[in-house]
Design an enzyme around this catalytic site. Structure first.
Site, short mmCIF file in Angstrom:
data_model
loop_
_atom_site.label_atom_id
_atom_site.label_comp_id
_atom_site.label_asym_id
_atom_site.label_seq_id
_atom_site.Cartn_x
_atom_site.Cartn_y
_atom_site.Cartn_z
CG HIS A 88 27.73 37.04 32.73
ND1 HIS A 88 26.66 36.07 31.90
CD2 HIS A 88 28.83 36.41 32.40
CE1 HIS A 88 27.52 35.14 31.44
NE2 HIS A 88 28.69 35.50 31.79
CE1 TYR A 98 24.38 34.58 28.31
CE2 TYR A 98 23.58 36.87 28.26
CZ TYR A 98 24.17 35.80 28.93
OH TYR A 98 24.39 35.77 30.38
CD GLU A 140 23.40 37.84 32.38
OE1 GLU A 140 23.23 38.25 31.50
OE2 GLU A 140 23.84 36.66 32.80
NE ARG A 203 42.16 41.48 35.56
CZ ARG A 203 42.22 41.83 34.43
NH1 ARG A 203 40.93 42.28 33.66
NH2 ARG A 203 43.27 41.68 33.47
CE1 TYR A 205 41.44 43.27 42.44
CE2 TYR A 205 40.41 45.14 41.23
CZ TYR A 205 41.38 44.32 41.40
OH TYR A 205 42.49 44.27 40.37
N GLY A 272 44.99 33.56 52.30
CA GLY A 272 45.61 34.59 51.45
C GLY A 272 44.60 35.71 51.36
N PRO A 277 36.35 39.12 51.67
CG PRO A 277 35.50 37.11 50.68
CD PRO A 277 36.55 38.23 50.86
CG PHE A 385 38.93 36.00 44.73
CD1 PHE A 385 37.85 36.34 45.11
CD2 PHE A 385 40.02 36.33 45.68
CE1 PHE A 385 37.36 37.20 46.09
CE2 PHE A 385 39.60 37.06 46.95
CZ PHE A 385 38.33 37.18 47.12
N PRO A 387 37.56 32.89 36.97
CG PRO A 387 38.45 32.43 34.96
CD PRO A 387 38.71 33.27 36.33
#
Length: 396
Positions: A88, A98, A140, A203, A205, A272, A277, A385, A387
């Site tokens: 988030h 929220y 957060e 996105r 990465y 893959g 990381p 990577f 959800p």
């Protein structure tokens, strides 16, 4: 923790609510995006929405949180909350959002469950929601404070490297010339791009290394989308972004980070594009002089598909006590294995801490194998990577 009265109600209604969560989340997102189309256009991942994976992840997280409140009323599921909060914060989610989610989620619950949602049931699940939401807001807030708030910063591509037919590495420097915050090996950045239809999709990465103190490096796998939104950002980056172009990046986030002293045995397992990381972790371990055994495991379709393979091998070789084990489904050269990752003949040192990244079936398999070899579940950490469907599966 839940109040005693709400705990009784949630326990009694969890089976019915849990069974309907898939339908509830589907109605929730439909209502949310009808009222706030800008959220789908500029915040939520349209690919995950089209595939239904975001709905599954949301349902899983709600069910898992409620179950945890009932089974462990004295604890919070901090690992789950940290993972969600980092995602988030990388997107710039605000506390006000929220309340919007609450409005549409509870409208969906009432629509799906009808008369079963009595005032007592609504109050109990309202308590569950705000316990989870307020916990996330607090985490957060801390993340934003640590990074000076959330702001999209412009970064110029200074180098683009073709790693494989489907993976490209982008090295970037800040357009403003200001300082670059350190990142923890294993963290990611959000990348926001303007697409042809006017959407500004985001996105995440992984940072695949630190080529220089003032640079960022990401390695992006192109998703073959056949015109669907799942791969719209990766295809945009591959097709359109060249040296001199500018991208918007968030500050680094992510809770899958190395947390081990120099004498802790490690196992880094990837498949893959999950290698990204792990390469950053290996670079850090090599630079910091990690002394304990480091076992590196990777599976891929073929050597030609193995992104960052040279870095993978080079950093592993720099460690004083390391071993690299490779599996390829085809064209496996001498010294590697053919097929899927199998740890049966891989030494696993006592006290090993493991880090996993790759497709969900791969991580489930490796985790099970490690537990069978005596590695404590608490010492096995993973990164998903997209959800977190592992969580969704655990909640069922």
């Amino acid at each position: 923790m839940l109040s005693e009265q709400s705990a009784v109600t949630v326990r009694a209604t969890l089976p019915a609510v849990g069974a309907a969560l898939g339908t509830i989340t589907e109605r929730f997102y439909a209502g949310l995006f009808e009222a706030h189309p800008e959220l789908l256009r500029d915040l939520f991942n349209r690919g995950n929405q089209a595939a239904g994976t975001q709905r599954q992840a949301l349902a899983g997280s709600v069910a898992a949180f409620a179950t945890h409140l009932l089974d462990h009323p004295e604890q919070r599921p901090d690992a789950m909350l940290q993972r969600i909060a980092h995602k988030h914060a990388s997107l710039g989610v605000t506390p006000e959002q929220y309340a919007i989610v609450h409005q549409h989620l509870f409208a969906a619950i009432a629509e799906v469950l009808g008369d079963a949602v009595t005032p007592e049931v609504a109050a109990a699940w309202d308590e569950v929601y705000w316990l989870m939401a307020n916990a996330l807001i607090a985490v957060e807030k801390r993340l934003y404070e640590e990074r000076g708030g959330h702001a999209w910063r412009h970064w110029e591509v200074v180098e683009r490297v073709t790693e494989t037919a489907d993976v490209a590495t982008f090295r970037l420097r800040p357009v403003d010339g200001g300082p670059v915050r350190d990142f923890l090996p294993g963290q990611y950045v959000s990348v926001r791009v303007a697409l042809a239809d006017g959407a500004r999709q985001i996105r995440q990465y992984s940072l695949s290394g630190a080529p220089a103190p003032a640079l960022r490096q990401i390695s992006v796998k192109r998703v073959h989308d056949d015109g669907e939104p799942d791969g719209e950002v990766s295809n945009h980056l591959h097709a359109r972004v060249r040296v001199g172009d500018v991208l918007e990046l968030s500050e680094p986030h992510g809770d899958l980070v190395l947390d081990a002293g120099p004498d802790t045995p490690l196992l880094l397992a990837s498949a893959g594009i999950g290698v990204t990381p792990m390469v950053a972790m290996l670079a850090h371990l090599a630079d910091s002089g990690h002394r304990a055994p480091v076992t590196v495991v990777h599976g891929d379709r073929s050597p030609a598909d193995h992104a960052l393979r040279t870095d993978h091998e080079t950093y592993t070789a720099k460690l004083p006590d390391s071993a690299l084990h490779l599996w390829y489904e085809q064209d496996a050269p001498t010294g590697t294995r053919t097929g899927l990752v199998d740890l049966a003949h891989v030494p696993v040192a006592s006290g090993t801490r493991a880090y996993l990244c790759g497709p969900l079936p791969f991580m489930r398999s490796v985790r099970a194998q490690l537990i069978a070899r005596g590695v404590a579940p608490a010492d096995i950490h993973y990164e998903v990577f997209g959800p977190d469907l592992w969580l969704a599966g655990e909640a069922r």
